[in-house]
Design a protein around this motif. Structure first.
Motif, mmCIF file in Angstrom:
data_model
loop_
_atom_site.group_PDB
_atom_site.id
_atom_site.type_symbol
_atom_site.label_atom_id
_atom_site.label_comp_id
_atom_site.label_asym_id
_atom_site.label_seq_id
_atom_site.Cartn_x
_atom_site.Cartn_y
_atom_site.Cartn_z
ATOM 1 N N PHE A 41 0.902 -1.157 0.000
ATOM 2 C CA PHE A 41 0.000 0.000 0.000
ATOM 3 C C PHE A 41 0.936 1.200 0.000
ATOM 4 O O PHE A 41 1.420 1.629 1.041
ATOM 5 N N ARG A 194 -7.792 1.743 1.767
ATOM 6 C CA ARG A 194 -7.276 0.766 2.726
ATOM 7 C C ARG A 194 -8.157 -0.489 2.741
ATOM 8 O O ARG A 194 -7.675 -1.622 2.740
ATOM 9 N N HIS A 197 -7.567 -2.562 -0.323
ATOM 10 C CA HIS A 197 -6.282 -3.251 -0.240
ATOM 11 C C HIS A 197 -6.367 -4.479 0.660
ATOM 12 O O HIS A 197 -5.877 -5.556 0.303
ATOM 13 N N CYS A 202 -5.319 -6.617 -3.293
ATOM 14 C CA CYS A 202 -5.020 -5.719 -4.401
ATOM 15 C C CYS A 202 -3.918 -4.753 -3.983
ATOM 16 O O CYS A 202 -4.056 -4.038 -2.985
ATOM 17 N N ALA A 203 -2.811 -4.748 -4.718
ATOM 18 C CA ALA A 203 -1.763 -3.758 -4.460
ATOM 19 C C ALA A 203 -2.285 -2.372 -4.803
ATOM 20 O O ALA A 203 -3.036 -2.201 -5.763
ATOM 21 N N VAL A 204 -1.894 -1.371 -4.017
ATOM 22 C CA VAL A 204 -2.352 0.001 -4.232
ATOM 23 C C VAL A 204 -1.139 0.915 -4.329
ATOM 24 O O VAL A 204 -0.245 0.864 -3.478
#
Length: 242
Positions: A41, A194, A197, A202-204
């Motif tokens: 994140f 947040r 994620h 899921c990558a942010v």
């Protein structure tokens, strides 16, 4: 390697120049090595003119590097045909922009379905049900039939986030996503990122000028003059990204 630590993006010696072979040729990115994992994140920060927008466009497969390689979910992309890049981008990457680019003639529900409609035509019941679930996830289940001009700025941004998630992307790229919002709405948006994620594996990666936002990310990548000046996860320097 666990799913949570899986690589989503991997950049090797990535460079980008404009006006190649012209007297005014300029190199904007000078050999970027970077890895983004599902657990990340992260914030991408840096002064104006540092190359953030150029890098973001390349990360999102909207532009090609001059040299180097970008791997998305393990696939090298530099030699892919445009159609292959478009298909991979559509299935693997979600985008959220400062200006949400919703289609004014469409309802919130239709806007969320747009990526699937572009890829597959008329959405089926399963797709529509998923879009409604995403509306509920961003707190707008009662606004499915409203058009963008009937929603607040924060509500429109929530629709844009739901639209970015309709394809179950491995990576969510957000370009100044809170830059057009008031402080409270921006904080709500950050909390929503947040949640995405943590709940959707899921990558942010957030591109932001807001130091308050970047300081609350788990990882901060600082781009200066086309080079990664620092890359830290908490207080730990991330190896292989400088």
């Amino acid at each position: 390697m666990s799913e949570q630590s899986q690589e989503v993006l991997h950049l090797e010696a990535l460079r980008k120049s404009y006006n190649i072979s012209q007297p005014n040729e300029v190199e904007v990115l000078h050999g970027i090595d970077l890895c983004i994992e599902r657990r990340d994140f992260a914030a991408l920060i840096g002064p104006s003119g540092s190359g953030k927008s150029t890098l973001l466009n390349i990360l999102g497969l909207l532009d090609r590097p001059t040299s180097g390689e970008l791997y998305l979910l393990g696939q090298p992309t530099s030699k892919m045909q445009d159609s292959e890049r478009t298909a991979l981008r559509g299935s693997s990457i979600g985008f959220v922009f400062q200006f949400h680019h919703l289609i004014q003639a469409f309802t919130a529900l239709q806007n969320i379905l747009m990526p699937l409609m572009l890829a597959h035509g008329k959405p089926d019941k399963q797709a529509t049900d998923r879009a409604r679930e995403l509306l509920a996830a961003v707190g707008l289940e009662k606004f499915a039939e409203r058009k963008p001009n009937e929603l607040s700025g924060g509500q429109q941004q929530r629709v844009a986030i739901a639209r970015a998630l309709i394809t179950n992307p491995a990576l969510l790229l957000a370009d100044e996503p809170t830059g057009n919002l008031d402080t409270q709405t921006a904080e709500d948006m950050f909390a929503l990122f947040r949640k995405v994620h943590e709940e959707r594996d899921c990558a942010v990666l957030l591109v932001t000028h807001d130091p308050r936002l970047s300081k609350t990310c788990d990882r901060t990548i600082n781009l200066v003059d086309g080079l990664i000046q620092s890359d830290t996860r908490g207080q730990e320097v991330v190896e292989g990204s400088t």
